[in-house]
Every structure is written in C-alpha cells, then in structure tokens.
Design a protein around this motif. Structure first.
Motif, mmCIF file in Angstrom:
data_model
loop_
_atom_site.group_PDB
_atom_site.id
_atom_site.type_symbol
_atom_site.label_atom_id
_atom_site.label_comp_id
_atom_site.label_asym_id
_atom_site.label_seq_id
_atom_site.Cartn_x
_atom_site.Cartn_y
_atom_site.Cartn_z
ATOM 1 N N VAL A 1 2.198 26.235 -2.663
ATOM 2 C CA VAL A 1 1.088 26.697 -1.848
ATOM 3 C C VAL A 1 0.723 28.128 -2.226
ATOM 4 O O VAL A 1 1.577 29.015 -2.240
ATOM 5 C CB VAL A 1 1.426 26.619 -0.338
ATOM 6 N N SER B 1 -2.235 31.202 -1.328
ATOM 7 C CA SER B 1 -3.130 31.555 -0.235
ATOM 8 C C SER B 1 -3.610 32.996 -0.373
ATOM 9 O O SER B 1 -2.897 33.859 -0.891
ATOM 10 C CB SER B 1 -2.392 31.410 1.100
ATOM 11 N N CYS C 1 -6.161 32.583 6.481
ATOM 12 C CA CYS C 1 -5.685 31.662 5.439
ATOM 13 C C CYS C 1 -4.166 31.494 5.512
ATOM 14 O O CYS C 1 -3.656 30.382 5.406
ATOM 15 C CB CYS C 1 -6.065 32.174 4.051
ATOM 16 N N SER C 2 -3.460 32.592 5.689
ATOM 17 C CA SER C 2 -1.994 32.534 5.631
ATOM 18 C C SER C 2 -1.406 31.677 6.752
ATOM 19 O O SER C 2 -0.407 30.983 6.538
ATOM 20 C CB SER C 2 -1.393 33.928 5.651
ATOM 21 N N ALA D 1 -1.728 28.181 5.521
ATOM 22 C CA ALA D 1 -0.838 27.949 4.379
ATOM 23 C C ALA D 1 0.595 27.681 4.837
ATOM 24 O O ALA D 1 1.276 26.796 4.301
ATOM 25 C CB ALA D 1 -0.891 29.147 3.432
ATOM 26 N N VAL E 1 5.071 30.512 0.636
ATOM 27 C CA VAL E 1 3.663 30.648 0.274
ATOM 28 C C VAL E 1 3.539 31.787 -0.736
ATOM 29 O O VAL E 1 4.142 32.849 -0.567
ATOM 30 C CB VAL E 1 2.790 30.949 1.524
ATOM 31 N N TYR F 1 1.177 34.434 -1.987
ATOM 32 C CA TYR F 1 -0.053 35.132 -1.605
ATOM 33 C C TYR F 1 -0.659 35.819 -2.819
ATOM 34 O O TYR F 1 0.064 36.400 -3.632
ATOM 35 C CB TYR F 1 0.220 36.141 -0.497
ATOM 36 N N ILE G 1 -5.322 27.869 -0.342
ATOM 37 C CA ILE G 1 -6.078 28.198 0.862
ATOM 38 C C ILE G 1 -6.870 29.471 0.585
ATOM 39 O O ILE G 1 -6.299 30.504 0.241
ATOM 40 C CB ILE G 1 -5.160 28.442 2.086
#
Length: 188
Positions: free
Chosen positions: A49, A51, A57-58, A61, A68, A70, A139
């Motif tokens: 994932v 994001s 968004c987070s 996610a 995640v 980022y 995301i």
C-alpha cells in the motif's frame, strides 16, 4: 501485478473552500465509504500500500494494511497562499492568470499542475522500475490521479479535468512487463 488507484473518501470541509495539501479530517460517513471501496477490490495475496501522507488518504490506506508506504509525490496540488481560503475570496488578479493557464502557472506560494504531474510521473516510474511483484493499492487525490490517468490515456494535462473522479473512486490498472494498462473504463 494488479494496481488499484483510489481517491480518498469525502473530506470534512465546507464547499467553496480551496484546499490541496491542507491536512483535513474525513466526513462522518467514512466507515460506510470504506466498506464500499473494500467490496470493489478483489485482491488476494500479498499487497503493498502506497499513500499520500495527508490524513484523508492515510486513514484509508491503513484500512488495507498496517504497513503503508507514504510518498509526498502523491499529495494534492500545493495551493500555497490560497490554502483554506474561500475560492470567492481569492483576489481576481491572482486567480485569473492561474485559471487561464493552470497547467503552467504556479499558484502564489504553491505549484503548477505541470509540477504536480512531474512528481506523479516520477512516482509511477519508480513503481515500474522497482521489480515489485506484489499487488498495489495506491491512495491519492484527484489531481495526481488525473495527471497520471492523462498520461495513460494520452490526454493533454489541460484536458485532464474532463476525467471524472469522485470521492472513493477506484481505477484498476495492470502492470505487464514495463507498462501499466488501464482496465477500468474512464468517464470523460
């Protein structure tokens, strides 16, 4: 590799306010919007994932995976001095030049759509060249999504706002060799 490009769910903000990289909370209907999104993604097996780090968004996610990745390149357009102002309150002498050439004109204290498109392109090139085999969930926000989809569909950036992207919309893509192919039909 299957890729699902998802726009965040509805943010908690009044209509008519300019926001891009402002870190907004989500609307109270967040949980039901997430369930709808989740029901449309038939991923089995390993997923990775990515994001935007912005909260809208987070939070989504994290529903897919605790781990995640980022990436600031997935953030929405930086509206600089206009962030969190009413669109109607932005001085016409600033707004008019941007509206007449939003692709190349940077928002005062912010960025242009070309700059956004460049960082989004770099993100997707890194994905293509990573050698990753897992399925991906990405995301992001409407601006980065439009910029990326316009490159896949060979649409000029100035025309990319014809691509309709609602909150929670999902675009299914498939990575084959070193190309990304769009599976979802795109409403234009």
């Amino acid at each position: 590799m299957e890729i699902y490009l998802i726009r965040h769910t509805t943010p908690n903000i009044e209509k008519g306010i300019c926001y891009g990289q402002s870190d907004l909370d989500l609307d109270e209907n967040y949980a039901s919007e997430f369930k709808t999104i989740q029901s449309k993604i038939p991923i089995a097996g390993s997923i990775k994932v990515y994001s935007s780090p912005l909260k809208r968004c987070s939070l989504l996610a994290k529903q897919f995976n605790n781990e995640v990745h980022y990436d600031n390149r997935l953030k929405e357009l930086d509206f600089g001095n206009w962030e969190m102002k009413l669109w109607d309150a932005i001085p016409e002498k600033e707004l008019t030049p941007w509206m007449s050439n939003f692709v190349n004109t940077a928002v005062p204290g912010g960025e242009s759509y070309t700059q956004l498109a460049s960082r989004v392109k770099a993100f997707f090139e890194d994905i293509l060249n990573s050698g990753a085999k897992e399925n991906l969930i990405i995301i992001a926000h409407a601006g980065p999504m439009r910029a990326f989809l316009s490159s896949i569909l060979d649409i000029d950036l100035k025309d990319s706002f014809n691509i309709k992207i609602n909150y929670g919309d999902i675009f299914h893509l498939k990575k084959e060799a070193n190309t990304i192919r769009l599976i979802t039909e795109v409403p234009i």
